[in-house]
Design a protein around this motif. Structure first.
Motif, mmCIF file in Angstrom:
data_model
loop_
_atom_site.group_PDB
_atom_site.id
_atom_site.type_symbol
_atom_site.label_atom_id
_atom_site.label_comp_id
_atom_site.label_asym_id
_atom_site.label_seq_id
_atom_site.Cartn_x
_atom_site.Cartn_y
_atom_site.Cartn_z
ATOM 1 N N SER A 42 28.744 35.107 37.571
ATOM 2 C CA SER A 42 28.898 35.882 38.811
ATOM 3 C C SER A 42 30.363 36.181 39.090
ATOM 4 C CB SER A 42 28.277 35.122 39.985
ATOM 5 O OG SER A 42 28.937 33.879 40.168
ATOM 6 N N GLN A 43 31.253 35.202 38.811
ATOM 7 C CA GLN A 43 32.682 35.425 39.027
ATOM 8 C C GLN A 43 33.262 36.337 37.940
ATOM 9 O OE1 GLN A 43 34.293 34.775 41.572
ATOM 10 N NE2 GLN A 43 33.129 33.201 42.650
ATOM 11 N N ILE A 44 32.731 36.251 36.712
ATOM 12 C CA ILE A 44 33.160 37.180 35.657
ATOM 13 C C ILE A 44 32.834 38.603 36.063
ATOM 14 C CG2 ILE A 44 32.710 37.931 33.285
ATOM 15 C CD1 ILE A 44 32.248 34.981 32.559
ATOM 16 N N GLU A 45 31.632 38.804 36.573
ATOM 17 C CA GLU A 45 31.199 40.136 37.013
ATOM 18 C C GLU A 45 32.096 40.655 38.138
ATOM 19 O OE1 GLU A 45 27.207 40.194 38.391
ATOM 20 O OE2 GLU A 45 27.348 42.249 39.145
ATOM 21 N N SER A 46 32.394 39.775 39.111
ATOM 22 C CA SER A 46 33.241 40.170 40.238
ATOM 23 C C SER A 46 34.640 40.554 39.765
ATOM 24 C CB SER A 46 33.311 39.025 41.247
ATOM 25 O OG SER A 46 34.146 39.362 42.321
ATOM 26 N N ALA A 47 35.195 39.758 38.833
ATOM 27 C CA ALA A 47 36.546 40.038 38.324
ATOM 28 C C ALA A 47 36.582 41.353 37.554
ATOM 29 C CB ALA A 47 37.018 38.890 37.434
ATOM 30 N N LEU A 48 35.568 41.612 36.725
ATOM 31 C CA LEU A 48 35.519 42.873 35.965
ATOM 32 C C LEU A 48 35.418 44.071 36.895
ATOM 33 C CD1 LEU A 48 33.122 41.788 33.076
ATOM 34 C CD2 LEU A 48 35.542 42.337 32.850
ATOM 35 N N LYS A 49 34.630 43.945 37.948
ATOM 36 C CA LYS A 49 34.495 45.042 38.909
ATOM 37 C C LYS A 49 35.835 45.316 39.595
ATOM 38 C CE LYS A 49 30.850 44.916 41.506
ATOM 39 N NZ LYS A 49 29.938 44.500 42.617
ATOM 40 N N ASP A 50 36.536 44.223 39.993
ATOM 41 C CA ASP A 50 37.843 44.390 40.647
ATOM 42 C C ASP A 50 38.875 44.990 39.689
ATOM 43 O OD1 ASP A 50 37.685 41.420 42.780
ATOM 44 O OD2 ASP A 50 36.914 43.449 43.035
ATOM 45 N N LEU A 51 38.833 44.588 38.411
ATOM 46 C CA LEU A 51 39.756 45.166 37.426
ATOM 47 C C LEU A 51 39.511 46.663 37.263
ATOM 48 C CD1 LEU A 51 39.815 42.366 34.708
ATOM 49 C CD2 LEU A 51 41.781 43.201 35.995
ATOM 50 N N ALA A 52 38.254 47.074 37.273
ATOM 51 C CA ALA A 52 37.927 48.502 37.187
ATOM 52 C C ALA A 52 38.517 49.255 38.379
ATOM 53 C CB ALA A 52 36.413 48.695 37.125
ATOM 54 N N ARG A 53 38.418 48.668 39.573
ATOM 55 C CA ARG A 53 38.969 49.303 40.779
ATOM 56 C C ARG A 53 40.498 49.392 40.716
ATOM 57 N NH1 ARG A 53 35.291 45.902 45.149
ATOM 58 N NH2 ARG A 53 33.366 47.132 44.929
ATOM 59 N N ILE A 54 41.102 48.312 40.197
ATOM 60 C CA ILE A 54 42.570 48.305 40.112
ATOM 61 C C ILE A 54 43.053 49.383 39.162
ATOM 62 C CG2 ILE A 54 44.566 46.960 39.355
ATOM 63 C CD1 ILE A 54 42.978 44.438 40.291
ATOM 64 N N TYR A 55 42.447 49.470 37.960
ATOM 65 C CA TYR A 55 42.869 50.491 36.997
ATOM 66 C C TYR A 55 42.570 51.897 37.507
ATOM 67 C CZ TYR A 55 44.260 47.251 33.325
ATOM 68 O OH TYR A 55 44.924 46.319 32.589
ATOM 69 N N ALA A 56 41.513 52.039 38.275
ATOM 70 C CA ALA A 56 41.229 53.341 38.879
ATOM 71 C C ALA A 56 42.321 53.702 39.880
ATOM 72 C CB ALA A 56 39.863 53.321 39.575
#
Length: 523
Positions: A248-262
């Protein structure tokens, strides 16, 4: 872009190969744990040890709570309270657990009711830790209902109590809760300070709390526009989550990384992380489904065996009554008639019980099928999401190839004859690749698997025969894509899409005031 696509598909394929074996292991572990807990309850019941029975119900409640089977968890917590009627620290713990369950279910009125009961008893007992936890949960309830002043009041009371107890875990959670409230209020600088305090208390504590706080630090920096700091925190959270296998935390971190790079404008990296997040999300859903289905299967089997045992006991009782009646009838006819009347009455009552037990078996079977149907619906939702992502990928590819073709065409007049002929040849190759229909065939095949009757139904209701391009347009509209996205996929202008939609409307039995896309979605 093609390399990234292949990498993502390869990762998903390898993940799917291991997921089945992992789900089987998860299912076996859940089976074993539930059987152990049920066995302990049965032993305590046979011994008529009320304290052990209460503890068995509490452990079963925690087991179902962990699996998010909220109805069973609530029922077993209530069984515990029915046995342990004394208002002690156990009462506070269970009421807090019931409040947390109702908070997750967004039943805020019920959650507040349980937590207020817990707070009253913990104050009477002078149970400081219980008061601190209850205030923290009440703060979360008021935060969810947007009563931020009350939320801050309860969280600050909780923080004060945890400070007096020198409870680092409690201080970490409460500071994080305060940061979350200020984040909702868009006071990002204040929220960041609380998240930093939370991290200082959680640094040597539980890994799940620590990872969540680091994720919050990254997210608050992203919202504040500090993308480099956000990237550092979120990558650290991802690394810790991977080390502890916290999906669940891996998923949350990946989603946040996508937002940051966007936010940084690197949409290729954002797309890659978002795709990774989708894979992890699918794994987590399947893992949870495996746990849930396994638990429900074992629960169904246990209930079925219990019902069969009760049915057998009742049947034995009926047989005993019959033997007794035969002996009594041998002594005297009058007594036999009297006993016969009692037998008839008891038999009717027993048969009613047997019917009730059979109905319980049918209900358990229905509950199992409901869970399987929910799991199937989640799988369909995942496939629909994959189909939409594939459509957007085609749009991206076509746009990229069109831009390259246009650039090469512009260069051909600026160079010598030999270079010009070579550029013309490259342009022809790219245009040939753009006209390839293999991807359309693959996309329509995916679409047909999810909506098998769509094209047949469309042909039946159409007033005139639809062309292949009109069938493609219907498919893209059924995928709920916008005119801009459709134009990019078909490599035409938005005006051409509007004209195509107008011509399509004339061939369908639709009123001028009705929306074409809504009509196709409901077809």
């Amino acid at each position: 872009m093609t390399t990234i696509k292949h990498f993502i598909f390869l990762l998903g394929f390898l993940t799917s190969l291991t997921l089945s074996a992992q789900n089987k292991q998860v299912g076996k572990a859940v089976d074993a744990e539930l059987i152990t807990l049920k066995t302990a309850l049965n032993k305590a019941t046979v011994l008529q040890d009320s304290q052990k029975i209460a503890m068995a119900y509490l452990k079963l409640a925690e087991f179902y709570n962990r699996l998010h089977i909220d109805s069973e968890a609530t029922k077993h917590y209530q069984h515990y309270l029915d046995i342990e009627s004394e208002k002690d620290t156990g009462f506070v713990y269970v009421k807090n657990a019931l409040g947390a369950i109702n908070l997750d279910l967004k039943k805020f009125k019920d959650a507040k009711h349980y937590l207020q009961q817990s707070l009253l008893v913990s104050q009477e007992l002078n149970y400081s830790k219980g008061q601190a936890k209850t205030h923290a949960l009440l703060g979360s309830v008021y935060e969810k209902t947007k009563a931020y002043k009350k939320a801050l009041k309860h969280q600050n009371i909780s923080l004060s109590i945890f400070k007096s107890l020198n409870d680092s875990t409690g201080l970490a959670i409460t500071n994080e809760n305060l940061g979350s409230v200020y984040e909702d209020l868009e006071k990002y600088n204040v929220a960041y300070k609380y998240f930093k305090k939370a991290f200082s208390y959680a640094e040597n504590g539980r890994s799940d709390i620590k990872i969540n706080i680091i994720n919050n630090l990254g997210d608050i920096n992203r919202k504040s526009g500090h993308y480099n700091k956000a990237l550092s925190y979120t990558e650290q959270a991802l690394l810790l989550a991977q080390e502890t296998q916290n999906n669940s935390q891996i998923e949350s971190a990946l989603k946040d990384l996508a937002r940051i790079y966007a936010g940084l404008g690197d949409f290729e990296q954002a797309y890659q992380y978002l795709s990774h997040q989708s894979i992890v999300n699918e794994q987590e859903i399947e893992r949870h489904n495996a746990e849930l289905v396994s638990a429900m299967q074992v629960l169904y089997e246990v209930k079925e065996k219990e019902a069969e045992l009760k049915l057998l006991n009742k049947q034995n009782q009926i047989n005993t009554v019959r033997q007794y009646i035969i002996l009594v009838c041998a002594v005297a006819l009058l007594l036999a008639l009297s006993v016969g009347f009692l037998y008839w009455k008891k038999k009717r009552k027993h048969e009613q019980h047997i019917l009730e037990y059979k109905q319980q078996l049918l209900q358990a079977d229905l509950d199992k099928k409901t869970v399987e149907e929910a799991a199937l619906k989640r799988e369909i939702d995942i496939k629909v999401s994959s189909l939409a992502n594939y459509s957007l990928h085609i749009a991206h590819k076509n746009k990229m190839l069109s831009d390259v073709s246009r650039t090469l065409s512009n260069l051909k007049d600026r160079n010598v004859v030999l270079i010009k002929s070579k550029l013309i040849e490259i342009t022809k190759d790219i245009n040939s690749d753009l006209s390839n229909n293999n991807e359309w065939t693959e996309l329509m095949s995916y679409f047909g698997q999810i909506h098998p009757d769509f094209f047949e139904t469309l042909k039946k209701v159409a007033l005139n025969k639809l062309s292949s391009s009109e069938m493609r347009l219907c498919m893209l509209l059924r995928l709920n894509l916008s005119s801009k996205e459709i134009a990019e996929i078909l490599r035409i202008t938005s005006d051409s899409v509007r004209i195509a939609r107008y011509r399509l409307r004339k061939k369908l039995p639709i009123n001028s005031k009705d929306d074409l896309q809504a009509y196709l979605l409901n077809l």
